[in-house]
Design a protein around this motif. Structure first.
Motif, mmCIF file in Angstrom:
data_model
loop_
_atom_site.group_PDB
_atom_site.id
_atom_site.type_symbol
_atom_site.label_atom_id
_atom_site.label_comp_id
_atom_site.label_asym_id
_atom_site.label_seq_id
_atom_site.Cartn_x
_atom_site.Cartn_y
_atom_site.Cartn_z
ATOM 1 N N VAL A 1 65.588 73.364 33.689
ATOM 2 C CA VAL A 1 66.440 74.467 34.147
ATOM 3 C C VAL A 1 67.851 74.348 33.570
ATOM 4 O O VAL A 1 68.310 75.198 32.818
ATOM 5 C CB VAL A 1 66.503 74.513 35.689
ATOM 6 C CG1 VAL A 1 67.406 75.669 36.140
ATOM 7 C CG2 VAL A 1 65.110 74.661 36.276
ATOM 8 N N GLY A 2 68.558 73.278 33.950
ATOM 9 C CA GLY A 2 69.945 73.152 33.512
ATOM 10 C C GLY A 2 70.628 71.966 34.152
ATOM 11 O O GLY A 2 70.024 70.893 34.310
ATOM 12 N N TYR A 3 71.872 72.191 34.601
ATOM 13 C CA TYR A 3 72.689 71.092 35.102
ATOM 14 C C TYR A 3 73.476 71.521 36.331
ATOM 15 O O TYR A 3 73.697 72.712 36.577
ATOM 16 C CB TYR A 3 73.667 70.608 34.022
ATOM 17 C CG TYR A 3 72.974 70.108 32.771
ATOM 18 C CD1 TYR A 3 72.559 68.797 32.671
ATOM 19 C CD2 TYR A 3 72.740 70.973 31.698
ATOM 20 C CE1 TYR A 3 71.906 68.341 31.533
ATOM 21 C CE2 TYR A 3 72.101 70.530 30.554
ATOM 22 C CZ TYR A 3 71.693 69.206 30.474
ATOM 23 O OH TYR A 3 71.054 68.756 29.357
ATOM 24 N N PHE B 1 81.686 74.509 34.891
ATOM 25 C CA PHE B 1 81.106 73.663 35.941
ATOM 26 C C PHE B 1 82.018 73.600 37.163
ATOM 27 O O PHE B 1 81.551 73.692 38.310
ATOM 28 C CB PHE B 1 80.857 72.250 35.412
ATOM 29 C CG PHE B 1 79.558 72.085 34.664
ATOM 30 C CD1 PHE B 1 78.347 72.217 35.321
ATOM 31 C CD2 PHE B 1 79.553 71.795 33.307
ATOM 32 C CE1 PHE B 1 77.141 72.066 34.640
ATOM 33 C CE2 PHE B 1 78.362 71.641 32.618
ATOM 34 C CZ PHE B 1 77.151 71.776 33.281
ATOM 35 N N MET B 2 83.317 73.454 36.949
ATOM 36 C CA MET B 2 84.226 73.266 38.076
ATOM 37 C C MET B 2 84.491 74.551 38.839
ATOM 38 O O MET B 2 84.948 74.511 39.976
ATOM 39 C CB MET B 2 85.518 72.620 37.595
ATOM 40 C CG MET B 2 85.291 71.178 37.161
ATOM 41 S SD MET B 2 86.800 70.256 36.856
ATOM 42 C CE MET B 2 87.490 70.167 38.524
ATOM 43 N N ARG B 3 84.190 75.685 38.249
ATOM 44 C CA ARG B 3 84.268 76.941 38.999
ATOM 45 C C ARG B 3 82.992 77.191 39.810
ATOM 46 O O ARG B 3 82.953 78.104 40.632
ATOM 47 C CB ARG B 3 84.509 78.113 38.045
ATOM 48 C CG ARG B 3 85.917 78.150 37.464
ATOM 49 C CD ARG B 3 86.132 79.410 36.661
ATOM 50 N NE ARG B 3 87.442 79.477 36.030
ATOM 51 C CZ ARG B 3 88.562 79.899 36.619
ATOM 52 N NH1 ARG B 3 88.519 80.286 37.877
ATOM 53 N NH2 ARG B 3 89.704 79.937 35.968
ATOM 54 N N ASP C 1 74.124 66.251 37.545
ATOM 55 C CA ASP C 1 72.685 66.124 37.763
ATOM 56 C C ASP C 1 71.957 66.978 36.727
ATOM 57 O O ASP C 1 72.392 68.108 36.436
ATOM 58 C CB ASP C 1 72.280 66.618 39.156
ATOM 59 C CG ASP C 1 72.478 65.562 40.221
ATOM 60 O OD1 ASP C 1 72.764 64.405 39.873
ATOM 61 O OD2 ASP C 1 72.385 65.919 41.412
ATOM 62 N N THR C 2 70.874 66.462 36.199
ATOM 63 C CA THR C 2 70.013 67.250 35.322
ATOM 64 C C THR C 2 68.886 67.838 36.149
ATOM 65 O O THR C 2 68.188 67.111 36.863
ATOM 66 C CB THR C 2 69.416 66.372 34.208
ATOM 67 O OG1 THR C 2 70.478 65.824 33.420
ATOM 68 C CG2 THR C 2 68.503 67.189 33.310
ATOM 69 N N ASP D 1 76.421 74.280 42.115
ATOM 70 C CA ASP D 1 75.454 75.293 41.692
ATOM 71 C C ASP D 1 74.647 74.781 40.494
ATOM 72 O O ASP D 1 75.193 74.101 39.613
ATOM 73 C CB ASP D 1 76.146 76.589 41.278
ATOM 74 C CG ASP D 1 76.809 77.305 42.440
ATOM 75 O OD1 ASP D 1 76.577 76.890 43.595
ATOM 76 O OD2 ASP D 1 77.557 78.263 42.188
ATOM 77 N N VAL D 2 73.386 75.133 40.460
ATOM 78 C CA VAL D 2 72.575 74.820 39.287
ATOM 79 C C VAL D 2 72.876 75.872 38.227
ATOM 80 O O VAL D 2 72.640 77.062 38.430
ATOM 81 C CB VAL D 2 71.076 74.808 39.627
ATOM 82 C CG1 VAL D 2 70.255 74.566 38.359
ATOM 83 C CG2 VAL D 2 70.771 73.742 40.671
#
Length: 223
Positions: free
Chosen positions: A214-216, A163-165, A209-210, A169-170
């Protein structure tokens, strides 16, 4: 093609890792000694080193120290039977980018290799990824929210790093499953959702965020 060097004196393990990496599109070379590993890195063209500590001619820690002393910055993933906290800390402080204990699952090694090969985050400082109130130290494997340190499991850490990289982005469930777990997408699996829930509990739900269906996405959270 990305070229990975495997320094491992157990032929069976070296062949197993090399075969798996080649099956996933990498070029893989194996060596059995620390001297051979140093010589091969010096020749150039190596993008990542998978390093065993129990090499016959020298300790893997010494190989790592020599590489870092000569300013070689290629990612190093230590793969070893030494699993004590002391050895893990020594490895990371000596310049390893990741540390895995044997026995291991190839899927997890693959996921960690993929993470280490990715370009550094623009929000990072050296080996520390920073996003808003979050800091992730890749060497010490510690996470901070503001000034509070948060304990993460190995899998939670890998997920947080992904996530932190990719802040803002979704990230689809398929991508997270592939990069963190090394699996092809299984539409029946909810492991991604479970681990995102763990991260929300530990570092705060406001950071994610959800995106329904799709994803997060990792977002800036207010103080």
């Amino acid at each position: 093609m990305t070229h990975i060097l495997i320094a491992e004196d157990e032929e069976r393990i070296a062949a197993f890792v090399a075969k798996g990496l080649r099956a996933h599109g990498f070029e893989a070379t194996t060596v059995a000694t620390g001297e051979q590993a140093l010589e091969r890195v010096e020749r150039g063209g190596i993008d990542l080193l998978v390093l065993d500590l129990g090499l016959g001619d020298m300790d893997g820690f010494e190989v790592l120290r020599l590489l870092r002393a000569e300013r070689y910055e290629l990612p190093v993933v230590v793969l070893t039977a030494r699993s004590s906290v002391t050895d893990t800390v020594t490895g990371l402080e000596s310049g390893a980018d990741d540390y895995m204990a044997k026995p291991f699952r190839f899927e997890e090694l693959l996921a960690r290799v993929r993470l280490r090969l990715r370009a550094p985050s623009p929000g990072g400082r050296g080996n520390v990824l920073v996003h808003g109130r979050l800091q992730l130290d890749l060497r010490t494997r510690r996470m901070r929210v503001d000034e509070a340190e948060v304990d993460l499991s190995a899998r939670e850490f890998a997920l947080a790093e992904t996530f932190m990289r990719n802040p803002g982005d979704v990230l689809t469930r398929e991508r997270l499953l592939s990069e963190v777990w090394g699996y092809d997408f299984d539409p029946g699996s909810n492991v991604v959702d479970v681990y995102v829930r763990y991260l929300r509990r530990k570092i705060g739900a406001e950071h994610f965020d959800t995106i329904r269906g799709v994803g997060y996405r990792l977002v800036d959270a207010p103080a």
